[in-house]
Design a protein around this motif. Structure first.
Motif, PDB file in Angstrom:
ATOM      1  N   ILE A  80       1.650  -0.719  16.747  1.00  0.00           N
ATOM      2  CA  ILE A  80       2.706  -0.164  15.894  1.00  0.00           C
ATOM      3  C   ILE A  80       2.918  -1.066  14.691  1.00  0.00           C
ATOM      4  CG2 ILE A  80       4.555  -1.291  17.223  1.00  0.00           C
ATOM      5  CD1 ILE A  80       6.303   1.184  16.565  1.00  0.00           C
ATOM      6  N   ILE A  81       3.109  -0.452  13.556  1.00  0.00           N
ATOM      7  CA  ILE A  81       3.461  -1.160  12.326  1.00  0.00           C
ATOM      8  C   ILE A  81       4.813  -0.639  11.860  1.00  0.00           C
ATOM      9  CG2 ILE A  81       2.890  -1.494   9.883  1.00  0.00           C
ATOM     10  CD1 ILE A  81      -0.031  -1.525  10.604  1.00  0.00           C
ATOM     11  N   LEU A  82       5.759  -1.539  11.672  1.00  0.00           N
ATOM     12  CA  LEU A  82       7.066  -1.180  11.143  1.00  0.00           C
ATOM     13  C   LEU A  82       7.039  -1.293   9.626  1.00  0.00           C
ATOM     14  CD1 LEU A  82       9.521  -3.102  13.537  1.00  0.00           C
ATOM     15  CD2 LEU A  82       8.614  -0.782  13.762  1.00  0.00           C
ATOM     16  N   LEU A  83       7.652  -0.329   8.957  1.00  0.00           N
ATOM     17  CA  LEU A  83       7.704  -0.325   7.497  1.00  0.00           C
ATOM     18  C   LEU A  83       9.101   0.059   7.031  1.00  0.00           C
ATOM     19  CD1 LEU A  83       4.372   1.534   6.594  1.00  0.00           C
ATOM     20  CD2 LEU A  83       4.805  -0.928   6.422  1.00  0.00           C
ATOM     21  N   GLY A  84       9.431  -0.387   5.834  1.00  0.00           N
ATOM     22  CA  GLY A  84      10.644   0.043   5.164  1.00  0.00           C
ATOM     23  C   GLY A  84      10.276   0.793   3.891  1.00  0.00           C
ATOM     24  N   LEU A  85      11.280   1.288   3.212  1.00  0.00           N
ATOM     25  CA  LEU A  85      11.075   2.023   1.965  1.00  0.00           C
ATOM     26  C   LEU A  85      11.979   1.444   0.891  1.00  0.00           C
ATOM     27  CD1 LEU A  85       9.838   4.479   0.435  1.00  0.00           C
ATOM     28  CD2 LEU A  85      11.816   5.794   1.235  1.00  0.00           C
ATOM     29  N   GLY A  86      11.383   0.933  -0.184  1.00  0.00           N
ATOM     30  CA  GLY A  86      12.168   0.393  -1.283  1.00  0.00           C
ATOM     31  C   GLY A  86      12.697   1.495  -2.181  1.00  0.00           C
ATOM     32  N   GLU A  87      13.736   1.191  -2.931  1.00  0.00           N
ATOM     33  CA  GLU A  87      14.330   2.178  -3.834  1.00  0.00           C
ATOM     34  C   GLU A  87      13.373   2.588  -4.942  1.00  0.00           C
ATOM     35  OE1 GLU A  87      18.368   1.138  -5.110  1.00  0.00           O
ATOM     36  OE2 GLU A  87      18.506  -0.123  -3.319  1.00  0.00           O
ATOM     37  N   ASN A  88      12.330   1.802  -5.154  1.00  0.00           N
ATOM     38  CA  ASN A  88      11.321   2.139  -6.166  1.00  0.00           C
ATOM     39  C   ASN A  88      10.085   2.787  -5.547  1.00  0.00           C
ATOM     40  OD1 ASN A  88      10.203  -0.023  -4.848  1.00  0.00           O
ATOM     41  ND2 ASN A  88       9.826  -1.252  -6.682  1.00  0.00           N
ATOM     42  N   GLY A  89      10.145   3.097  -4.248  1.00  0.00           N
ATOM     43  CA  GLY A  89       9.035   3.761  -3.598  1.00  0.00           C
ATOM     44  C   GLY A  89       8.007   2.840  -2.977  1.00  0.00           C
ATOM     45  N   HIS A  90       8.238   1.537  -3.004  1.00  0.00           N
ATOM     46  CA  HIS A  90       7.260   0.632  -2.400  1.00  0.00           C
ATOM     47  C   HIS A  90       7.450   0.561  -0.889  1.00  0.00           C
ATOM     48  CE1 HIS A  90      10.326  -2.645  -2.109  1.00  0.00           C
ATOM     49  NE2 HIS A  90       9.482  -3.147  -1.212  1.00  0.00           N
ATOM     50  N   THR A  91       6.399   0.155  -0.205  1.00  0.00           N
ATOM     51  CA  THR A  91       6.470  -0.176   1.212  1.00  0.00           C
ATOM     52  C   THR A  91       5.516  -1.329   1.453  1.00  0.00           C
ATOM     53  OG1 THR A  91       6.483   0.720   3.461  1.00  0.00           O
ATOM     54  CG2 THR A  91       4.651   1.383   2.033  1.00  0.00           C
ATOM     55  N   ALA A  92       5.811  -2.155   2.481  1.00  0.00           N
ATOM     56  CA  ALA A  92       5.144  -3.450   2.603  1.00  0.00           C
ATOM     57  C   ALA A  92       5.281  -4.114   1.223  1.00  0.00           C
ATOM     58  CB  ALA A  92       3.708  -3.291   3.072  1.00  0.00           C
ATOM     59  N   SER A  93       4.200  -4.653   0.662  1.00  0.00           N
ATOM     60  CA  SER A  93       4.264  -5.126  -0.730  1.00  0.00           C
ATOM     61  C   SER A  93       3.312  -4.317  -1.597  1.00  0.00           C
ATOM     62  CB  SER A  93       3.951  -6.623  -0.820  1.00  0.00           C
ATOM     63  OG  SER A  93       5.038  -7.389  -0.331  1.00  0.00           O
ATOM     64  N   LEU A  94       3.275  -3.023  -1.312  1.00  0.00           N
ATOM     65  CA  LEU A  94       2.528  -2.073  -2.141  1.00  0.00           C
ATOM     66  C   LEU A  94       3.507  -1.532  -3.174  1.00  0.00           C
ATOM     67  CD1 LEU A  94       0.728  -0.196   0.790  1.00  0.00           C
ATOM     68  CD2 LEU A  94      -0.114  -2.169  -0.505  1.00  0.00           C
ATOM     69  N   PHE A  95       3.558  -2.193  -4.317  1.00  0.00           N
ATOM     70  CA  PHE A  95       4.527  -1.859  -5.361  1.00  0.00           C
ATOM     71  C   PHE A  95       3.909  -0.934  -6.400  1.00  0.00           C
ATOM     72  CE2 PHE A  95       6.837  -5.255  -3.474  1.00  0.00           C
ATOM     73  CZ  PHE A  95       8.159  -5.137  -3.898  1.00  0.00           C
ATOM     74  N   PRO A  96       4.756  -0.114  -7.036  1.00  0.00           N
ATOM     75  CA  PRO A  96       4.253   0.803  -8.066  1.00  0.00           C
ATOM     76  C   PRO A  96       3.450   0.094  -9.149  1.00  0.00           C
ATOM     77  CG  PRO A  96       6.533   1.310  -7.556  1.00  0.00           C
ATOM     78  CD  PRO A  96       6.219   0.017  -6.858  1.00  0.00           C
ATOM     79  N   LYS A  97       2.339   0.717  -9.509  1.00  0.00           N
ATOM     80  CA  LYS A  97       1.527   0.294 -10.646  1.00  0.00           C
ATOM     81  C   LYS A  97       0.913  -1.101 -10.488  1.00  0.00           C
ATOM     82  CE  LYS A  97       4.198   3.336 -13.652  1.00  0.00           C
ATOM     83  NZ  LYS A  97       5.104   3.477 -14.799  1.00  0.00           N
ATOM     84  N   THR A  98       0.777  -1.564  -9.244  1.00  0.00           N
ATOM     85  CA  THR A  98       0.050  -2.811  -8.998  1.00  0.00           C
ATOM     86  C   THR A  98      -1.362  -2.476  -8.536  1.00  0.00           C
ATOM     87  OG1 THR A  98       0.941  -2.882  -6.740  1.00  0.00           O
ATOM     88  CG2 THR A  98       2.115  -4.157  -8.426  1.00  0.00           C
ATOM     89  N   LYS A  99      -2.289  -3.404  -8.727  1.00  0.00           N
ATOM     90  CA  LYS A  99      -3.690  -3.129  -8.407  1.00  0.00           C
ATOM     91  C   LYS A  99      -3.923  -2.876  -6.925  1.00  0.00           C
ATOM     92  CE  LYS A  99      -5.569  -6.796 -10.194  1.00  0.00           C
ATOM     93  NZ  LYS A  99      -6.639  -7.734 -10.627  1.00  0.00           N
ATOM     94  N   VAL A 100      -3.094  -3.478  -6.083  1.00  0.00           N
ATOM     95  CA  VAL A 100      -3.330  -3.390  -4.644  1.00  0.00           C
ATOM     96  C   VAL A 100      -3.220  -1.958  -4.122  1.00  0.00           C
ATOM     97  CG1 VAL A 100      -0.938  -3.804  -3.910  1.00  0.00           C
ATOM     98  CG2 VAL A 100      -2.826  -4.523  -2.441  1.00  0.00           C
ATOM     99  N   ILE A 101      -2.498  -1.092  -4.828  1.00  0.00           N
ATOM    100  CA  ILE A 101      -2.366   0.285  -4.336  1.00  0.00           C
ATOM    101  C   ILE A 101      -3.666   1.078  -4.506  1.00  0.00           C
ATOM    102  CG2 ILE A 101       0.128   0.359  -4.701  1.00  0.00           C
ATOM    103  CD1 ILE A 101      -0.282   1.951  -7.196  1.00  0.00           C
TER     104      ILE A 101
END
Length: 251
Positions: free
Chosen positions: A141-162
């Motif tokens: 199981i992996i627990l995740l949250g949801l940021g107000e900007n739509g990120h989860t884990a450290s997958l942030f909008p408009k970053t290369k990692v996505i």
């Protein structure tokens, strides 16, 4: 419009009821995993949302239902701050949960953010793949949250990692925070047997609706990248966050 059919959405009247259900869910997965594979692998999340859950799991009535000697603890992401910083996800989980259970230190796999970001990500990826050895790296199981900007884990909008297609761990600089983070990639997360999002509070109403109901825009809403390859995806949401959710399947 209805949510993606692969989503298992459960709405709870309060966050206390949500956390109780999440604790019971984790216990059930733990016992099932130990019976099937002799171990239970869980990847924890950070932020404030899961802190009540961790405290609840530390209470005797809950912690005694898990065999902690066969439980392996990982993290989906981490801020690149000192290991004893209050912003460090593992440090908070250690305070609230791990120090209160009889879990061997060797069962705890912290992201080594005492190293430079790129080195920390490389080392953690090696550690994960060494743990699973020749198996596909699938967490129970992996627990995740949801940021107000739509990120989860450290997958942030408009970053290369996505855009990352590999199952691994990467360092990412988050411009809005002026901070490096280390995160599992979406493909690695999507290998899990079970993924559980915990979403609470009125501040999450708009972004939750966009992630679940909106058009597929993962560069803007990276949480949309989370679609298990061969596992189950659960969203546990409290009433405060669920006002725009049309289909309320309550427990």
């Amino acid at each position: 419009m209805t949510p993606n059919k692969k989503y298992n959405i459960k709405v709870f009247p309060t966050d206390d009821e949500l956390n109780k259900a999440a604790a019971e869910f984790i216990i059930a997965i733990a016992n099932k995993s130990i019976a099937a594979r002799g171990r239970f692998t869980i990847s924890l999340s950070g932020g404030q949302t899961p802190e009540k859950l961790y405290s609840l799991l530390a209470e005797p009535s809950f912690r005694e239902q898990i065999d902690w000697s066969r439980t392996l603890i990982f993290w989906g992401d981490e801020r690149c701050v000192s290991l004893d910083d209050e912003q460090n996800n593992a440090y908070r989980a250690k305070e609230l949960l791990l120090d209160k259970n009889d879990i061997p230190a060797s069962n705890i796999y912290r992201i080594p953010v005492n190293l430079p970001p790129e080195e920390a990500s490389t080392e953690y990826e090696k550690e994960i793949f060494a743990f699973f050895n020749e198996e596909v790296p699938r967490f129970d199981i992996i627990l995740l949250g949801l940021g107000e900007n739509g990120h989860t884990a450290s997958l942030f909008p408009k970053t290369k990692v996505i855009n990352e297609q590999a199952e691994g761990v990467r360092a990412v600089f988050v411009e809005e925070e002026k901070m490096f983070r280390v995160t599992m990639t979406a493909p690695l997360i999507n290998r899990a047997h079970n993924i559980l999002f915990l979403v609470t509070g009125e501040k999450k109403v708009q972004i939750l609706a966009k992630v679940l109901y909106g058009s597929y825009q993962p560069k803007t809403y990276p949480a949309q990248l989370i679609k298990p390859f061969d596992g189950d995806l659960f969203w546990f949401i409290d009433e405060a966050a669920a006002s725009l959710i049309a289909d309320r399947n309550k427990l």
